[in-house]
Design an enzyme around this catalytic site. Structure first.
Site, PDB file in Angstrom:
ATOM      1  CE  LYS A  40     159.851  60.874  95.300  1.00 43.73           C
ATOM      2  NZ  LYS A  40     158.797  61.151  96.285  1.00 43.73           N
ATOM      3  CG  ASN A  41     157.166  57.471  95.975  1.00 37.48           C
ATOM      4  OD1 ASN A  41     157.777  58.438  96.425  1.00 37.48           O
ATOM      5  ND2 ASN A  41     156.191  57.589  95.082  1.00 37.48           N
ATOM      6  CB  CYS A 135     151.872  68.900  99.456  1.00 32.73           C
ATOM      7  SG  CYS A 135     151.690  68.066  97.946  1.00 32.73           S
ATOM      8  NE  ARG A 140     150.123  63.958  98.768  1.00 32.59           N
ATOM      9  CZ  ARG A 140     151.332  63.687  98.280  1.00 32.59           C
ATOM     10  NH1 ARG A 140     152.130  64.652  97.931  1.00 32.59           N
ATOM     11  NH2 ARG A 140     151.725  62.454  98.125  1.00 32.59           N
ATOM     12  CG  ASP A 324     153.840  59.835  91.430  1.00 30.31           C
ATOM     13  OD1 ASP A 324     153.159  60.817  91.771  1.00 30.31           O
ATOM     14  OD2 ASP A 324     154.352  59.053  92.259  1.00 30.31           O
ATOM     15  NE  ARG A 416     160.036  66.593  97.382  1.00 32.13           N
ATOM     16  CZ  ARG A 416     158.752  66.305  97.229  1.00 32.13           C
ATOM     17  NH1 ARG A 416     157.942  67.200  96.710  1.00 32.13           N
ATOM     18  NH2 ARG A 416     158.265  65.149  97.599  1.00 32.13           N
TER      19      ARG A 416
HETATM   20  C1  UD1 Z   1     152.093  58.169  97.348  1.00 33.40           C
HETATM   21  C2  UD1 Z   1     153.354  58.565  96.622  1.00 33.40           C
HETATM   22  C3  UD1 Z   1     153.074  59.637  95.567  1.00 33.40           C
HETATM   23  C4  UD1 Z   1     151.959  59.161  94.637  1.00 33.40           C
HETATM   24  C5  UD1 Z   1     150.741  58.710  95.426  1.00 33.40           C
HETATM   25  C6  UD1 Z   1     149.650  58.117  94.560  1.00 33.40           C
HETATM   26  C7  UD1 Z   1     155.014  58.256  98.372  1.00 33.40           C
HETATM   27  C8  UD1 Z   1     156.034  58.871  99.258  1.00 33.40           C
HETATM   28  N1  UD1 Z   1     154.319  59.084  97.592  1.00 33.40           N
HETATM   29  O1  UD1 Z   1     151.639  59.324  98.047  1.00 33.40           O
HETATM   30  O2  UD1 Z   1     154.264  59.868  94.824  1.00 33.40           O
HETATM   31  O3  UD1 Z   1     151.586  60.243  93.789  1.00 33.40           O
HETATM   32  O4  UD1 Z   1     151.128  57.717  96.392  1.00 33.40           O
HETATM   33  O5  UD1 Z   1     150.150  57.067  93.815  1.00 33.40           O
HETATM   34  O6  UD1 Z   1     154.890  57.050  98.311  1.00 33.40           O
HETATM   35  N2  UD1 Z   1     143.993  60.287 100.890  1.00 33.40           N
HETATM   36  C9  UD1 Z   1     142.985  60.545 101.801  1.00 33.40           C
HETATM   37  N3  UD1 Z   1     143.184  60.209 103.115  1.00 33.40           N
HETATM   38  C10 UD1 Z   1     144.331  59.627 103.562  1.00 33.40           C
HETATM   39  C11 UD1 Z   1     145.349  59.358 102.613  1.00 33.40           C
HETATM   40  C12 UD1 Z   1     145.154  59.690 101.284  1.00 33.40           C
HETATM   41  O7  UD1 Z   1     141.944  61.072 101.454  1.00 33.40           O
HETATM   42  O8  UD1 Z   1     144.456  59.342 104.767  1.00 33.40           O
HETATM   43  C13 UD1 Z   1     143.802  60.658  99.470  1.00 33.40           C
HETATM   44  C14 UD1 Z   1     144.817  61.706  99.016  1.00 33.40           C
HETATM   45  O9  UD1 Z   1     144.404  63.001  99.349  1.00 33.40           O
HETATM   46  C15 UD1 Z   1     144.853  61.467  97.516  1.00 33.40           C
HETATM   47  C16 UD1 Z   1     144.631  59.963  97.406  1.00 33.40           C
HETATM   48  O10 UD1 Z   1     144.095  59.537  98.668  1.00 33.40           O
HETATM   49  O11 UD1 Z   1     143.797  62.144  96.892  1.00 33.40           O
HETATM   50  C17 UD1 Z   1     145.897  59.184  97.111  1.00 33.40           C
HETATM   51  O12 UD1 Z   1     146.832  59.425  98.119  1.00 33.40           O
HETATM   52  P1  UD1 Z   1     147.866  58.322  98.622  1.00 33.40           P
HETATM   53  O13 UD1 Z   1     147.716  57.090  97.807  1.00 33.40           O
HETATM   54  O14 UD1 Z   1     147.758  58.205 100.087  1.00 33.40           O
HETATM   55  O15 UD1 Z   1     149.226  59.008  98.251  1.00 33.40           O
HETATM   56  P2  UD1 Z   1     150.508  59.182  99.159  1.00 33.40           P
HETATM   57  O16 UD1 Z   1     150.743  57.940  99.945  1.00 33.40           O
HETATM   58  O17 UD1 Z   1     150.462  60.469  99.861  1.00 33.40           O
END
Ligand code: UD1
Length: 449
Positions: A40-41, A135, A140, A324, A416
């Site tokens: 999915k991701n 979320c 996030r 995950d 989802r």
């Molecule tokens: C992606 C995955 C999700 C998985 C996660 C971590 C997708 C669609 N989803 O989510 O299933 O659980 O990676 O492996 O690919 N953060 C910040 N600032 C930012 C971005 C992130 O502080 O600009 C923090 C987030 O709040 C979180 C951490 O970084 O605490 C990890 O987030 P991130 O790796 O970005 O996850 P996603 O890309 O949202």
């Protein structure tokens, strides 16, 4: 040390009597082969990546999921045609990509919608998108995405909940990420493919889905090295061309099925999988006492070993233990011998499944973000409600091992991210069915008024 017991009342949204639910009779071992769907991701990021070219792309092994359908609607709202052309295959035509904003109601429901910001900016020199909603599993933020695009020369403003980015031409830069965010790495990498000059992303996310997106971009002519490591180097090119690309197998779906097999002492064979993507999950299962065989390059088999033992788990960015998979392992550890400590370090609010697992008879307490799981001898079926995607999978796993009947509501979360999970489980002997209650005629009339 004082430990705060977690209340056994559900903290998740109540469900209505018309809502579908899963009904499971637990305690039956599974046996057979399960096909693993596309990731999915990866698929979500690749759908966004397809906006980088004027030419069409054909993407195969796309799982049929609510999140994918939502992403298709979002692409449609920005002028992109997404056409299903066969089972799990989409044609994406972004010739008429526009800077129109996708409706807030859509963006708010899918965080991955934010992935379109970088490609639209890179293609059109301007992009606008609503900030994705908070979320259930955490706040996030998107600061790392925004700072990365600004480093590439974009002017980024956030006003009234809308991110607007402009850049006549993006220019390569050296970008250090404070945290190896998957989404931020993907946003910057996509934008940099069409920038002028070289971009280096340091402390990049190493997740397999980042490497898959990079391989997809490379198949369109992008010049990217090092994806899947901490340092990614992208040399911008003037344009990208059409491609056909196959999404990698879903390591989280495969891990979920391994957990389901371990807890029910089953024999399952999973394919296609890429075992290298599942190192931490396989290591923890072996530490617990499950027997896992890697059979060739794309098959994993699991068999019951001795009594399953408690293990400690700390979630980390890849190659660490994936957040995950945390909920699914917690479900499994409820029935292991001994006490396990689970530390969730990636998302601040990802333990909402604890009260629901306790409802099934688990003994889990939470203290300062750590879950302390004391193994119990048995779980007993009960009605439970899923709070998020992976929590719903954890409840399925616990339900498969519970005595009696478990009813799981909140299936929109499961849908989802898992393609036909209950069908795949039925085919290997699980007693699980989706119940769609009959909505009385009166309430249908009431709904349509
Ligand atoms: C992606 C995955 C999700 C998985 C996660 C971590 C997708 C669609 N989803 O989510 O299933 O659980 O990676 O492996 O690919 N953060 C910040 N600032 C930012 C971005 C992130 O502080 O600009 C923090 C987030 O709040 C979180 C951490 O970084 O605490 C990890 O987030 P991130 O790796 O970005 O996850 P996603 O890309 O949202």
């Amino acid at each position: 040390m004082t430990i705060t017991p977690v209340p056994s009342q559900p903290t998740v949204e109540p469900t209505s009597p018309e809502e579908p639910y899963l009904k499971l009779e637990g305690g039956y071992p599974l046996r057979g082969e399960v096909p693993i769907s596309g990731a999915k991701n990866s698929a979500l990021a690749i759908m966004a990546g397809a906006l980088l070219t004027m030419d069409g792309c054909r993407i195969s092994n796309v799982p049929d999921l609510a999140d994918i359908r939502m992403m298709s609607e979002i692409l449609d709202a920005v002028g992109v045609r997404v056409t299903p052309v066969g089972p799990n295959t989409l044609d994406i035509d972004a010739r008429f990509l526009s800077v129109h904003r996708a409706p807030y109601e859509l963006v708010n429901r899918l965080r991955a919608s934010f992935f379109i910001l970088g490609p639209i900016l890179a293609r059109l020199g301007m992009a606008r998108i609503h900030l994705p909603g908070g979320c259930a599993i955490g706040a996030r933020p998107v600061d790392l995405h925004v700072r990365g695009l600004a480093a590439l020369g974009a002017e980024v403003h956030i006003e009234h909940g809308v991110v607007e980015a402009r850049a006549r031409k993006l220019r390569g830069a050296r970008i250090y990420l404070d945290y190896p965010s998957v989404g931020a790495t993907e946003t910057i990498m996509m934008a940099a493919t069409l920038a002028e000059g070289e971009t280096v992303i340091e402390n990049a996310a190493q997740e397999p889905e980042v490497a898959d997106l990079a391989n997809f971009c490379r198949s369109m002519g992008a010049c990217i090295r090092g994806a899947g490591t901490k340092t990614i180097v992208i040399c911008g090119v003037p344009r990208l061309h059409s491609t056909e690309y196959q999404v990698i197998p879903d390591r989280v779906e495969a891990g979920t099925l391994l957990a389901a097999a371990a807890i029910t002492r089953s024999i399952l064979s999973l394919s296609p999988v890429i075992p290298d993507h599942m190192g931490a999950v396989i290591a923890k299962l072996r530490e617990m006492g499950a027997l896992i065989d890697i059979v060739g390059p794309n098959r994993i088999e699991i068999r019951p070993g001795g009594t399953l033992r408690a293990v400690d788990i700390e979630t980390q960015p890849f190659p660490g233990f994936p957040t995950d998979m945390q909920a699914q392992f917690m479900a499994m550890l409820t029935l292991c011998e001994g006490t396990s400590i689970i530390s969730e370090t990636v998302f601040e609010n990802r333990l909402m499944h604890v009260p629901e697992l306790n409802r099934l008879g688990a003994d889990i307490r939470v203290r300062s973000g750590h879950a302390i799981v004391r193994g119990v001898l048995r779980l007993s079926g009960a009605p439970v409600v899923a709070s998020d995607l992976r929590a719903s999978a954890a409840l399925v796993i616990a339900g498969l091992a519970s005595h009696g009947t478990t009813r799981i509501a909140g299936l929109h979360h499961l849908d989802r991210g898992y393609e036909s999970l209950e069908v795949k489980l039925q085919q290997v002997g699980a007693r699980i069915e989706r119940v769609v209650p009959n909505v009385p005629t009166g309430s249908l009339v009431a709904q349509s008024l």
